[in-house]
Every structure is written in C-alpha cells, then in structure tokens.
Design an enzyme around this catalytic site. Sequence first.
Site, short mmCIF file in Angstrom:
data_model
loop_
_atom_site.label_atom_id
_atom_site.label_comp_id
_atom_site.label_asym_id
_atom_site.label_seq_id
_atom_site.Cartn_x
_atom_site.Cartn_y
_atom_site.Cartn_z
N LYS A 266 8.64 -1.24 -2.50
CA LYS A 266 7.87 -2.47 -2.46
C LYS A 266 8.83 -3.64 -2.66
O LYS A 266 8.80 -4.30 -3.70
CB LYS A 266 6.81 -2.43 -3.58
CG LYS A 266 5.39 -2.56 -3.05
CD LYS A 266 4.38 -2.35 -4.14
CE LYS A 266 3.12 -3.14 -3.88
NZ LYS A 266 2.34 -2.70 -2.74
N GLU B 273 0.61 2.22 8.82
CA GLU B 273 -0.29 1.69 7.78
C GLU B 273 -0.77 0.31 8.16
O GLU B 273 -0.48 -0.19 9.25
CB GLU B 273 0.39 1.71 6.41
CG GLU B 273 1.70 0.98 6.31
CD GLU B 273 2.31 1.09 4.91
OE1 GLU B 273 1.61 0.81 3.93
OE2 GLU B 273 3.48 1.48 4.81
N ARG C 287 7.12 3.86 -9.41
CA ARG C 287 7.42 3.26 -8.11
C ARG C 287 8.34 2.05 -8.26
O ARG C 287 9.26 1.84 -7.47
CB ARG C 287 6.12 2.88 -7.39
CG ARG C 287 6.34 2.49 -5.95
CD ARG C 287 5.03 2.38 -5.20
NE ARG C 287 4.20 1.30 -5.70
CZ ARG C 287 2.93 1.12 -5.34
NH1 ARG C 287 2.35 1.93 -4.48
NH2 ARG C 287 2.24 0.12 -5.83
C1 LIG Z 1 1.30 -2.00 -2.18
C2 LIG Z 1 1.19 -1.47 -0.79
C3 LIG Z 1 0.27 -0.47 -0.43
C4 LIG Z 1 -0.79 0.04 -1.36
O1 LIG Z 1 -0.30 0.61 -2.52
P1 LIG Z 1 -1.24 0.76 -3.80
O2 LIG Z 1 -0.39 1.41 -4.80
O3 LIG Z 1 -2.40 1.59 -3.39
O4 LIG Z 1 -1.66 -0.61 -4.18
C5 LIG Z 1 0.33 0.03 0.86
N1 LIG Z 1 1.20 -0.43 1.77
C6 LIG Z 1 2.08 -1.41 1.46
C7 LIG Z 1 3.04 -1.86 2.51
C8 LIG Z 1 2.10 -1.95 0.18
O5 LIG Z 1 2.95 -2.92 -0.11
#
Ligand SMILES: *Cc1c(COP(=O)(O)O)cnc(C)c1O
Length: 366
Positions: free
Chosen positions: A206, A242, A96
């Site tokens: 991210k 989300e 990722r």
């Molecule tokens: C990091 C994140 C998540 C969760 O991802 P994980 O890999 O499960 O920690 C979900 N939504 C957003 C916007 C994030 O930044």
Amino acid sequence: MAFALNLYPITYMAKYNPQTKNWDEQWLESDKIPHDELMAMSEDERKVILDKRNQMGTPSVSYTSQYAYSCFEGMKGFPTKDGGVAIFRPEENAKRFYNSMKGMYCPPFPVEMYVKASVEFVKKNAELGYVPKYNPEWEKTDFANAESIYIRPFMNSEGAIGVGCAQQPCVIICATTVSAYFKAGLDGAVITERIRATPHGTGYIKCASNYVISALAKKEAEEKGFVECVYLDAVHRKYFQEGSSCNIFFVLKDKTIVTPELSDTILPGITRKSVIVLAKEKGYKVEERQISVKEVQKKAIECFVTGTAAGISPMSSITDLKGKKTDFGSGFGPVAKELQHELKGRQYGAIADPNNWNTVVIQGNN
Ligand SMILES: *Cc1c(COP(=O)(O)O)cnc(C)c1O
C-alpha cells in the site's frame, strides 16, 4: 461527510532513530476540545480549529512530498452494539504495514507497536467524545450508512531532495469519522485501459505512488457516469485484477464465488481475506484464481468490491473496453447481501464474532 478531512485532536507519531534503532513515540495534541463542544461552535469557529488539526498533514520537502515515497493503512474503529468500541483486525493491518515499509527498503514499524498505538490512539480520542454513537437503526440496512472511525496510519520520510529511500521514517496515526464510501446514485463499474500494477512492481504494497493512477482512472470512470473503475492484468489484458482501491469478487451462475488470486500486482485486502472466510463458513465454494472478462460476461450473476472504506459494495454492471455492458441488477445481490450482513454485523457487534476479529478498545457494558 464520506471522507472529509476533519481530523481528531490527538495524533500519534513515532520517529525512527537510526542510532539507537528505536522508535521514539509521542502524542501530538492539536487541542483538547471535546467533540460535543466542537459541534456546539459556530461554523467559522469550528473551521479555525479543524484547519489547525488538518495542517498536521502539510508536506515538507522530503522523499514523500516529491516522489510519493510513503505507505499507508486504512483501518476502522466501530462503535459496537454493547456500547463499546472495537478495531477490526488491526494486527492484519500491522503486518501489511510492516511489509509495505520493508518493500520500500526502510526500517519497518514493529507489528506490536502498531497495534498498541492504534488501540491507545482510539482510546485517547474517544475519551474526548471522538467516536460515533451506535444507532440501532443501522441494523435495518446492514449498516449501509453507519458511521465509524476511519483510522489512517501512514509513513513520511525525513527531509530530503534527491531520489532515495527513507532511513529515518516517521509513522503517524490520525483519524476522522466516515460513513458511506461510494457516491450515491452511481452504481456501475467500467474497465479502465490504465494499468495499476505491473509484475515485479509495487502493486502488492500500500504505497502512495500506486494511487496516482488509481485517482486518475477513478475520475475518468466517474466522468463517464460510473462509480468505479476496474483494472485488467498488465500482461494479457484480459484477466480481472481489482477495483480502484478495492478487491473484486464475482458470483457465478452455479453460486461459486471467484476472486483473483493474490500476486505481486494485487493488494492483499483484509476485507477480501475476511470475506473469503465468511463465504466458506456460509458453505460457498470460493475460488482464488484468474478470471477473464469473457468468463464474467458469460457466467457471472453478481459482482462486488471489498475494502475497509467500501465494505462490500455491489456493482450493478461492468462495461468492457469496447463498451459492452454486463448487467447484474442494481443494489445488493443475494450473496453480497448475506456476506455484508455477516461482515458488518460482526464489526458492529450486532452478531457474534466467533473468529475474534474485533480488538476491543473500550469494553461495552450493555
Ligand atoms: C487498501 C486496498 C484494498 C482493500 O484492502 P482492505 O484491507 O480490505 O481495506 C484493495 N485494493 C487496493 C489497491 C487497496 O489500496
């Protein structure tokens, strides 16, 4: 305690060299004071040491400090029941992170280097005692307040002042100990009017710039007495996306588990991906599809959010934009509880890990 900046003494850094196309690695040691020794100090003495370590993140004039041109990861290292230490699915975070850097048009950090550096990083700090001790008491609550190592890899740009994309990015890995993520006492979610991500934008990576809106929306939710905010899609304004930095799941009356399908506006969470596998292993029907506020209000009996920091966190209710509240009851519903038991149990090595999700950093011996 939850997310205090108390960095571990040793930090990893890799700088990209555009001439050689190599990543030059180094270990930055702020000090080598063992954890027990640090804890034995007076608060004032300890503060001096921690302030020095924490300065590691001090911003300079760069694309990162001015335009939030950066991306990051969140991973956890877990003390396991056998006395060892493991990182949960680091290769997933590595992939990722690679995509995030590619999505930002800068030289991406190789997946193998990421995994190797993360393992070495945890090992080096663990040698100085920077790893929480496994506590069997944690099992009684499915590790609700258990401690772990929060590992934060991130990218910074080179010094720069005009808008642009990094050509000489630098990858840093640091860590701190964490326990529960959400504030105790609050447990409901509220739909926010704010938009986290738009189609063709950066919502699927991210990257730092996405988190200003998240921080604002979460603060507003907390001011209204909610623990979490939930986003709707930017186009129709009726489908769930989300949470602030977590993915969202609903359990319907017929026990089907539904989570919004991945798209360029949803962050592909590794906890989300893992929970889908666990739920299917447990015999649940899991659907990745659009789910509207109306459908949730009519059919949902449980709601929970997932993330590395949050684990699986139940939401006691969801309040829509008009103030209509849908209650799910406080605490873990039966489905969230079952999944939490599986996920945390595997991460802390209290139950078997048949999918080999844990990368062992330090071998346990009991
Ligand atoms: C990091 C994140 C998540 C969760 O991802 P994980 O890999 O499960 O920690 C979900 N939504 C957003 C916007 C994030 O930044």
